[in-house]
Design an enzyme around this catalytic site. Structure first.
Site, mmCIF file in Angstrom:
data_model
loop_
_atom_site.group_PDB
_atom_site.id
_atom_site.type_symbol
_atom_site.label_atom_id
_atom_site.label_comp_id
_atom_site.label_asym_id
_atom_site.label_seq_id
_atom_site.Cartn_x
_atom_site.Cartn_y
_atom_site.Cartn_z
ATOM 1 N N ILE A 147 0.849 -1.190 0.000
ATOM 2 C CA ILE A 147 0.000 0.000 0.000
ATOM 3 C C ILE A 147 0.886 1.242 0.000
ATOM 4 O O ILE A 147 1.738 1.399 0.876
ATOM 5 C CB ILE A 147 -0.894 0.049 1.274
ATOM 6 C CG1 ILE A 147 -1.536 -1.304 1.553
ATOM 7 C CG2 ILE A 147 -1.909 1.180 1.162
ATOM 8 C CD1 ILE A 147 -2.495 -1.794 0.523
ATOM 9 N N CYS A 148 0.656 2.107 -0.952
ATOM 10 C CA CYS A 148 1.367 3.384 -1.058
ATOM 11 C C CYS A 148 2.889 3.145 -1.026
ATOM 12 O O CYS A 148 3.415 2.413 -1.849
ATOM 13 C CB CYS A 148 0.894 4.331 0.050
ATOM 14 S SG CYS A 148 1.533 6.004 -0.118
#
Lengths: 355, 351
Positions: A147-148
């Site tokens: 994530i990210c």
């Protein structure tokens, strides 16, 4: 009152009185709000190393996937955003779909962690967590979901250890830092990160947060709270808002040496795309990514420009690769109604199809 | 002792001086007095002044000659001081006249060169006025002090030079700022910062000496960093204000146009929505410029520099106390980090 506008003064006064009435009654409503705990989906600590904890969620259905999925969250903010509330938990949804979920909690780094590098995070903590999962489950490979910034780390990891990754999922992940979009990308190129790291060691989370708030100052520092008054008498909305607010400002400090390399090598040098990034004694080449790839970006992402995320698909060697997008923002990917109805099912189905 | 020769010289000097004085008076005053308007003529003033100076000069010479034989005589020194004073008075008059001529007749008026020449004349005047009054042995000290003061004034002048050079633009920008010119406000803060950096700012870089040299240097550096931080923050803030001001102007102008087309907000809440979105858009445009990215970086950098320098001051202050400092701990953290890494590598090799 507004000599240059034909504003309906009577209507404006009514609005004004109504707003103030809500505000004054709001104290009563606020006192009744229960601060429900986020991160409430049942889980166990499976492995720890320094401040890093590896959680293993308890299965919520009978048939569970053969390949465990490790979620690698960013160092910025906390991983429980994926389990922000029981009725909007991406984790819960994935578990209900039959995935076996592990997640890394990076904890809150202190000054003693200031010398940790990207090499330590990726070749150290992530690799050790993966090895632990492989050993515990007696399998050869894991699914990796980044994530990210965690997606950037996961991509790097997958290029260094392709033999340990069955499927790679990246979400709202910055890859190409050379794109001419996004304020963080623009500002990051001019930031004297060396000076900041030298001064702080571990950069305070609040300092980082003030930078994020500046990206949309009127929306994030004013309008968000003005609109809140309209909903102050609605306990559900207020509870959700307060929970999100708590998460937004629950910002761990950023380990200096890691941030130094992230900004200098990626934001400024764009070395990941150029194939010039080195971690310790290892060279990172995204072409080594051969496993199936699902790359998801948010169409209204103000933190990671979609074009930066989308670039990954052209840089890997995977033949089975998919680029998907949803009409949400960076955080909406995990807390919006779409996260439940569209995004989590998409993730689960894609992984289960390749289990 | 008085001698015959002294007496003869004295008489010659008296006659000679009287003759010269008469000739001068004839050559200067008489021709000019034929016209009443000549009093307003600058050449008349010049020639009269010249006559006065020459008269003064002749008389000084005269008394110098007649008193030559008795320099220690108090009468001589009294006259000497009297004529020195007269000389000073005339010098001051010349300076004043010079000022009058240049200030009102020269266009454009070169203030800097005028100030330089005025300063020089002033020193000369003060030197010639007061120096002779002092006992001779003290006169050298007095003269040297003047030289030192001159040097000090030159240095001070160099220090203030950026401010005197930029006083006109600063005033102009400040006035424009008061009139609501947002650009002028930004330029004003920039110019203030530049002036500071090329004048007072240099003070903080002066090397210090002696036992407490390091202590003073660390303190000066911290003060300098703080002022730099404030200056940079001012520039940053003025840039933000500029956008706010321009946006408000646009909003008023657009609102008027919307009114003409009956598309204006119908309530305050609608106006508020329109207002914050316009502001957000304006700031987004500003934030997307390279100039802003650089300015933001400077603000952060100057704040970080101040933190580093102030941390150094605190470390120095607390170094006498019996607890570890940040630098001590950082060193310890590094050692622990390196050791942990070694242990992990070795453990992996064993496994």
């Amino acid at each position: 009152m507004f000599p240059y506008l034909n504003i309906d003064v009577e209507k404006s006064i009514d609005e004004f009185i109504e707003t103030n009435k809500k505000l004054s009654n709001g104290v009563k409503y606020m006192m009744d709000i229960k601060d429900l705990e986020s991160d409430s989906t049942p889980k166990d600590i499976s492995y720890t190393e320094d401040k890093m904890k590896l959680y293993h969620y308890k299965s919520q259905c009978e048939k569970v996937s053969k390949t465990p999925t490790l979620i690698v969250y960013a160092l910025v903010n906390r991983q429980y955003m994926m389990d922000i509330q029981p009725d909007r938990s991406v984790i819960k949804k994935l578990l209900e779909s039959g995935l076996d979920i592990y997640i890394i909690d990076w904890g809150y780094p202190k000054q003693e962690d200031m010398y940790l590098t990207m090499d330590d995070y990726i070749n150290g903590y992530i690799n050790n967590a993966v090895d632990h999962i492989l050993k515990t489950n007696n399998v050869d490979k894991v699914n990796l979901m980044g994530i990210c910034q965690g997606g950037t780390f996961s991509s790097i990891y997958s290029s260094l250890y392709p033999e340990k990754v069955k499927n790679l999922v990246t979400m709202v992940t910055p890859i190409d830092f050379g794109v001419d979009e996004g304020l963080l990308f623009k500002w990051g190129k001019h930031l004297n990160i060396d000076n900041m790291v030298d001064a702080y060691g571990v950069l305070p989370g609040d300092l980082m947060n003030s930078g994020y708030l500046m990206l949309k100052p009127f929306q994030l520092m004013l309008d968000k709270y003005v609109n809140l008054v309209d909903n102050i008498h609605k306990p559900d909305i207020m509870t959700n808002f307060i929970r999100m607010e708590k998460w937004i400002f629950d910002s761990p400090g950023q380990v200096g040496e890691t941030l130094r390399q992230f900004v200098n090598d990626l934001y400024k040098g764009n070395k990941l795309v150029k194939g010039e990034l080195k971690l310790g004694d290892k060279e990172v080449n995204l072409k080594n990514i051969t496993m199936p790839l699902l790359n998801i970006y948010a169409e209204y992402d103000h933190l990671v420009p979609p074009s930066s995320s989308a670039a990954l698909n052209d840089l890997v060697s995977s033949t089975d690769k998919e680029l998907a997008s949803f009409s949400v923002g960076h955080i909406g990917m995990y807390v919006s109604s779409k996260s439940q109805k569209e995004i989590a099912p998409k993730l689960a189905n894609w992984l289960l199809e390749r289990d | 002792m008085y001698t015959q020769k002294h007496y003869e010289n004295f008489m010659e000097n008296v006659f000679d001086s009287q003759k010269k004085m008469f000739d001068m008076w004839k050559n200067t005053v008489v021709p000019c007095s034929t016209e009443k308007e000549s009093l307003k003529d600058p050449s008349f003033i010049d020639s009269s002044l010249e006559m006065m100076n020459k008269w003064n000069e002749v008389n000084s010479k005269f008394f110098e000659n007649i008193m030559d034989f008795s320099k220690e005589n108090p009468v001589y020194s009294t006259y000497d001081k009297m004529f020195s004073s007269m000389n000073s008075y005339n010098t001051l008059f010349n300076m004043w006249k010079d000022f009058q001529d240049k200030a009102f007749n020269t266009n454009p008026f070169d203030m800097n060169s005028f100030m330089d020449s005025w300063k020089k004349q002033y020193f000369d005047m003060v030197g010639t006025t007061f120096s002779p009054v002092l006992p001779q042995k003290v006169q050298k000290l007095y003269k040297d002090s003047i030289d030192i003061y001159k040097s000090h004034m030159t240095n001070a002048s160099n220090l203030f030079k950026p401010w005197t050079d930029n006083s006109a633009p600063l005033n102009e920008l400040y006035t424009k700022t008061l009139m609501g010119d947002a650009n002028a406000f930004v330029e004003f803060t920039k110019l203030l910062k530049e002036n500071y950096e090329s004048s007072y700012g240099k003070f903080f870089d002066i090397p210090t000496l002696g036992l407490n040299r390091n202590y003073f240097e660390v303190n000066l550096k911290s003060m300098e960093s703080y002022i730099n931080y404030i200056n940079t923050t001012n520039e940053f803030t003025s840039t933000l204000y500029k956008v706010a001001y321009e946006t408000m102007e646009n909003i008023i102008s657009e609102s008027l146009n919307m009114g003409k087309e009956n598309k204006e907000p119908q309530s305050f809440r609608e106006f508020y929505e329109y207002w914050w979105r316009k502001n957000e858009e304006a700031y987004n445009n500003l934030f997307n410029t390279d100039d802003f990215a650089k300015l933001l970086s400077h603000v952060v950098d100057s704040g970080v520099n101040f933190k580093k320098d102030f941390d150094n001051v605190l470390e120095q202050q607390f170094s006498f106390l019996p607890f570890p400092l940040k630098s001590d701990l950082n060193s310890l953290y590094k050692t622990v980090y390196d050791l942990k890494k070694q242990v992990r590598d070795l453990s992996k090799k064993i496994d």
